[in-house]
Design a protein around this motif. Structure first.
Motif, mmCIF file in Angstrom:
data_model
loop_
_atom_site.group_PDB
_atom_site.id
_atom_site.type_symbol
_atom_site.label_atom_id
_atom_site.label_comp_id
_atom_site.label_asym_id
_atom_site.label_seq_id
_atom_site.Cartn_x
_atom_site.Cartn_y
_atom_site.Cartn_z
ATOM 1 N N GLU A 51 0.806 -1.220 0.000
ATOM 2 C CA GLU A 51 0.000 0.000 0.000
ATOM 3 C C GLU A 51 0.838 1.270 0.000
ATOM 4 N N LEU A 52 0.164 2.379 -0.242
ATOM 5 C CA LEU A 52 0.748 3.715 -0.149
ATOM 6 C C LEU A 52 0.129 4.372 1.081
ATOM 7 N N ILE A 53 0.981 4.906 1.951
ATOM 8 C CA ILE A 53 0.514 5.546 3.183
ATOM 9 C C ILE A 53 0.992 6.987 3.162
ATOM 10 N N GLN A 54 0.077 7.922 3.420
ATOM 11 C CA GLN A 54 0.420 9.339 3.365
ATOM 12 C C GLN A 54 0.368 9.971 4.745
ATOM 13 N N GLY A 55 1.448 10.655 5.107
ATOM 14 C CA GLY A 55 1.517 11.399 6.366
ATOM 15 C C GLY A 55 2.191 10.612 7.481
ATOM 16 N N LYS A 56 2.963 11.325 8.260
ATOM 17 C CA LYS A 56 3.714 10.711 9.357
ATOM 18 C C LYS A 56 2.815 9.987 10.355
ATOM 19 N N PRO A 57 1.673 10.559 10.771
ATOM 20 C CA PRO A 57 0.819 9.838 11.730
ATOM 21 C C PRO A 57 0.334 8.488 11.192
ATOM 22 N N MET A 83 15.029 -4.012 0.588
ATOM 23 C CA MET A 83 15.632 -2.790 0.065
ATOM 24 C C MET A 83 14.758 -1.597 0.403
ATOM 25 N N THR A 84 15.409 -0.433 0.520
ATOM 26 C CA THR A 84 14.678 0.798 0.754
ATOM 27 C C THR A 84 15.309 1.929 -0.059
ATOM 28 N N THR A 85 14.460 2.776 -0.571
ATOM 29 C CA THR A 85 14.886 3.989 -1.262
ATOM 30 C C THR A 85 14.230 5.143 -0.522
ATOM 31 N N LEU A 86 15.048 5.997 0.070
ATOM 32 C CA LEU A 86 14.554 7.087 0.906
ATOM 33 C C LEU A 86 14.965 8.424 0.308
ATOM 34 N N VAL A 87 13.988 9.312 0.141
ATOM 35 C CA VAL A 87 14.271 10.663 -0.326
ATOM 36 C C VAL A 87 14.283 11.567 0.896
ATOM 37 N N PHE A 88 15.422 12.238 1.099
ATOM 38 C CA PHE A 88 15.591 13.156 2.226
ATOM 39 C C PHE A 88 15.559 14.593 1.736
ATOM 40 N N GLU A 89 14.947 15.439 2.548
ATOM 41 C CA GLU A 89 14.896 16.869 2.274
ATOM 42 C C GLU A 89 15.343 17.593 3.541
ATOM 43 N N ARG A 90 16.135 18.637 3.363
ATOM 44 C CA ARG A 90 16.595 19.423 4.510
ATOM 45 C C ARG A 90 15.458 20.330 4.952
ATOM 46 N N ARG A 91 15.019 20.152 6.185
ATOM 47 C CA ARG A 91 13.967 20.965 6.778
ATOM 48 C C ARG A 91 14.578 21.783 7.912
ATOM 49 N N ALA A 92 13.793 22.671 8.497
ATOM 50 C CA ALA A 92 14.286 23.523 9.590
ATOM 51 C C ALA A 92 14.829 22.699 10.751
ATOM 52 N N ASP A 93 14.262 21.515 10.971
ATOM 53 C CA ASP A 93 14.697 20.670 12.086
ATOM 54 C C ASP A 93 15.617 19.522 11.651
ATOM 55 N N GLY A 94 16.225 19.646 10.468
ATOM 56 C CA GLY A 94 17.207 18.649 10.028
ATOM 57 C C GLY A 94 16.753 17.892 8.787
ATOM 58 N N TRP A 95 17.524 16.892 8.403
ATOM 59 C CA TRP A 95 17.212 16.060 7.240
ATOM 60 C C TRP A 95 16.070 15.120 7.587
ATOM 61 N N LYS A 96 15.022 15.149 6.765
ATOM 62 C CA LYS A 96 13.828 14.358 6.999
ATOM 63 C C LYS A 96 13.475 13.529 5.771
ATOM 64 N N ILE A 97 12.906 12.366 6.018
ATOM 65 C CA ILE A 97 12.414 11.525 4.918
ATOM 66 C C ILE A 97 11.106 12.120 4.431
ATOM 67 N N VAL A 98 11.028 12.377 3.125
ATOM 68 C CA VAL A 98 9.778 12.843 2.517
ATOM 69 C C VAL A 98 9.144 11.728 1.679
ATOM 70 N N SER A 99 9.942 10.733 1.311
ATOM 71 C CA SER A 99 9.430 9.597 0.548
ATOM 72 C C SER A 99 10.221 8.345 0.936
ATOM 73 N N ASP A 100 9.498 7.286 1.261
ATOM 74 C CA ASP A 100 10.103 6.011 1.690
ATOM 75 C C ASP A 100 9.451 4.906 0.869
ATOM 76 N N HIS A 101 10.247 4.223 0.062
ATOM 77 C CA HIS A 101 9.766 3.045 -0.671
ATOM 78 C C HIS A 101 10.578 1.868 -0.166
ATOM 79 N N SER A 102 9.932 1.030 0.617
ATOM 80 C CA SER A 102 10.623 -0.108 1.230
ATOM 81 C C SER A 102 9.919 -1.409 0.861
ATOM 82 N N SER A 103 10.701 -2.390 0.520
ATOM 83 C CA SER A 103 10.119 -3.699 0.203
ATOM 84 C C SER A 103 11.042 -4.798 0.691
#
Length: 143
Positions: free
Chosen positions: A65-71, A123-143
């Motif tokens: 599945e695709l899950i949207q949002g940290k919560p 395997m996992t492919t993680l896209v990180f973006e620099r945010r005000a509070d540090g490097w954060k995952i914005v996209s995680d594709h793990s299988s």
């Protein structure tokens, strides 16, 4: 022939003995650090600590599945975080490659779980973006 090989070796241009070390990407150091901290959170059974590296608007793609949002991502993991541990075992990452794409970084890694009911790896492919509070995952594709 042997003398020719030795003579040819002396004709090569001299190599610098004290070559400058390549400058490390500070983003790579920071991303490795947050990944290790996240794994420590998993291993301690601390869901909040494990999830700290996800951006609020992160998207997760798993095998089903695709899950949207940290919560919602946290909720999908919650069932394995019980009693100060993780029922799926101890988490470890093998960092394979970090690619820079503009201001973002893409981490390719293998995740490994051991000590649970079964040994798992994927395997996992993680896209990180620099945010005000540090490097954060914005996209995680793990299988």
């Amino acid at each position: 022939m042997r003398g020719l090989t030795i003579a040819a070796a002396f004709m090569l241009p001299p190599m610098a003995v004290h070559a400058a070390a390549p400058v490390a990407d500070p983003a790579e150091t920071a991303i490795r650090s947050v990944m290790l901290e996240s794994a420590q959170g998993w291993n301690a059974g601390d869901l909040d600590r494990f999830m700290a590296l996800y951006a609020p608007d992160a998207v997760f793609v798993g095998s089903k599945e695709l899950i949207q949002g940290k919560p919602a991502i946290a909720e999908s993991y919650r069932k394995s975080f019980t009693g100060g541990a993780n029922s799926r075992g101890q988490l470890r990452f093998d960092f394979l490659h970090l690619k820079r794409i503009g201001d973002r970084r893409i981490l390719f890694a293998r995740w490994n779980l051991s000590g649970g009911a079964k040994t798992e790896s994927g395997m996992t492919t993680l896209v990180f973006e620099r945010r005000a509070d540090g490097w954060k995952i914005v996209s995680d594709h793990s299988s």
